[in-house]
Design a protein around this motif. Sequence first.
Motif, mmCIF file in Angstrom:
data_model
loop_
_atom_site.group_PDB
_atom_site.id
_atom_site.type_symbol
_atom_site.label_atom_id
_atom_site.label_comp_id
_atom_site.label_asym_id
_atom_site.label_seq_id
_atom_site.Cartn_x
_atom_site.Cartn_y
_atom_site.Cartn_z
ATOM 1 N N ASN A 144 0.708 -1.062 0.029
ATOM 2 C CA ASN A 144 0.041 0.276 0.013
ATOM 3 C C ASN A 144 0.897 1.207 0.105
ATOM 4 O OD1 ASN A 144 -2.697 -1.058 0.133
ATOM 5 N ND2 ASN A 144 -2.121 -1.897 2.074
ATOM 6 N N ALA A 145 1.855 1.235 0.830
ATOM 7 C CA ALA A 145 2.790 2.595 1.135
ATOM 8 C C ALA A 145 3.685 2.727 -0.542
ATOM 9 C CB ALA A 145 3.914 2.117 1.698
ATOM 10 N N GLU A 146 3.939 1.293 -1.173
ATOM 11 C CA GLU A 146 4.668 1.429 -2.425
ATOM 12 C C GLU A 146 3.646 2.083 -3.456
ATOM 13 O OE1 GLU A 146 8.027 0.963 -4.744
ATOM 14 O OE2 GLU A 146 7.686 1.295 -2.667
ATOM 15 N N ALA A 147 2.329 1.566 -3.419
ATOM 16 C CA ALA A 147 1.428 2.141 -4.410
ATOM 17 C C ALA A 147 1.133 3.686 -4.378
ATOM 18 C CB ALA A 147 0.062 1.297 -4.181
ATOM 19 N N ALA A 148 1.172 4.026 -2.995
ATOM 20 C CA ALA A 148 0.892 5.512 -2.824
ATOM 21 C C ALA A 148 2.341 6.283 -3.484
ATOM 22 C CB ALA A 148 0.776 5.737 -1.096
ATOM 23 N N ARG A 149 3.589 5.796 -2.982
ATOM 24 C CA ARG A 149 4.583 6.618 -3.526
ATOM 25 C C ARG A 149 4.690 6.662 -4.910
ATOM 26 N NH1 ARG A 149 9.320 5.805 -5.593
ATOM 27 N NH2 ARG A 149 8.900 3.364 -5.862
ATOM 28 N N LEU A 150 4.214 5.588 -5.508
ATOM 29 C CA LEU A 150 4.158 5.651 -7.134
ATOM 30 C C LEU A 150 2.969 6.338 -7.743
ATOM 31 C CD1 LEU A 150 4.675 1.757 -7.650
ATOM 32 C CD2 LEU A 150 6.304 3.345 -8.560
ATOM 33 N N GLU A 151 2.035 6.351 -6.916
ATOM 34 C CA GLU A 151 0.985 7.613 -7.296
ATOM 35 C C GLU A 151 1.536 9.093 -7.224
ATOM 36 O OE1 GLU A 151 -3.278 7.237 -6.602
ATOM 37 O OE2 GLU A 151 -2.894 5.409 -5.592
ATOM 38 N N ARG A 152 2.350 9.387 -6.117
ATOM 39 C CA ARG A 152 2.875 10.608 -5.859
ATOM 40 C C ARG A 152 3.849 10.995 -6.767
ATOM 41 N NH1 ARG A 152 3.069 8.733 -0.575
ATOM 42 N NH2 ARG A 152 5.372 8.526 -0.835
ATOM 43 N N THR A 153 4.632 10.054 -7.171
ATOM 44 C CA THR A 153 5.719 10.251 -8.550
ATOM 45 C C THR A 153 4.965 10.441 -9.963
ATOM 46 O OG1 THR A 153 7.186 8.604 -7.265
ATOM 47 C CG2 THR A 153 7.703 8.977 -9.362
ATOM 48 N N ALA A 154 3.870 9.536 -10.093
ATOM 49 C CA ALA A 154 3.226 9.726 -11.268
ATOM 50 C C ALA A 154 2.468 11.293 -11.263
ATOM 51 C CB ALA A 154 1.923 8.882 -11.298
#
Length: 337
Positions: free
Chosen positions: A13-23
């Motif tokens: 979940n944290a990795e998904a959130a980080r990737l969304e922020r980077t997007a």
Amino acid sequence: MRPDTPAENVDHNAEAARLERTAGLYPEDAEHLLVQAAAHLELSGDRPSATALYDRLLSSPEPLENPQLVRALKAANLWEYGHEAEARAIIDGVRASSPRDPAAWVIVAEALESHDELEAAHETFTEGARLLLKGVSEPPYSTHPLLFGRHRVRRMLGAGHDEWDALADTLHTAPVSLDELHDPKRVWSLGSDNPAELQAEIARLQSELTTAREALSRPFPVAVLHWPADELAELLSAYPSLSSEYPSHEEHLATIEASLRELAASGTPNLGIVTGTVPSYEAFAASEASSPTDTTLLPQYATTLAARGLAVSWPPRGDVCWCGSGRAYEGCHGTGA
């Protein structure tokens, strides 16, 4: 997340959130980043949120680089949490669109296979192979999973070898042969009371695990592509349309430093720089059956060089700047770092 991070240690979940922020920081890479984020959500068990990300991509006003792959991933995910009818409809649409990307064919075929639709999976693998290998003397690496998947399903169906199965055998380089790897009886031996059968299966599994671990044990940086002045001049002379990407060498160098600082500020670890050469780039484009003028190849080329261990860490660990000026980093592109 490092490529060699054990799966059990990943906070999906944290990795998904980080990737969304980077997007959000890099909209030009949003498709790739959000697909990764959706995969982490699937692994975390939050499949509805993964579907929401796929829908977000498919409803975006910006055209997608590979919409059929996104649809295929959405279908596979939907089927896993009870939306079979919708998944089947999407799979039919993907197959009817005849995508040129092998990954889309593989995803929908494996979705069918995982739900015991072996005949339909075989038809899908075959359709994709027939479309993408027509007139091809040497199958591109990206098409290998199509042939391997087709071989696997045919073994499960009890079908005899054909020409494409023989081709899959020649492309497969792991110590365990495809016939052994795809033998349906292998799973039976795991429940056998015969110690010799069980030991033989353990040996095969250990061989497969070793191969997988070797592939994952080569962490490489997130790398930005750097062209030395003479290589950039040669590149633009041969492919003038790339001048839109590289207006000048000075601007190219400034863009590299700015991009790396933005990535660092977003929390991306393990950053690096890879240096390109025109012959190497042309060979890479040829291996991808594409033209060097295709700007989408540039980040892929950088990733390939990094995966080969050709990246240097950023920021520089010594005094010399990465740009090749010979000056100290702090007095060159590291000013104000």
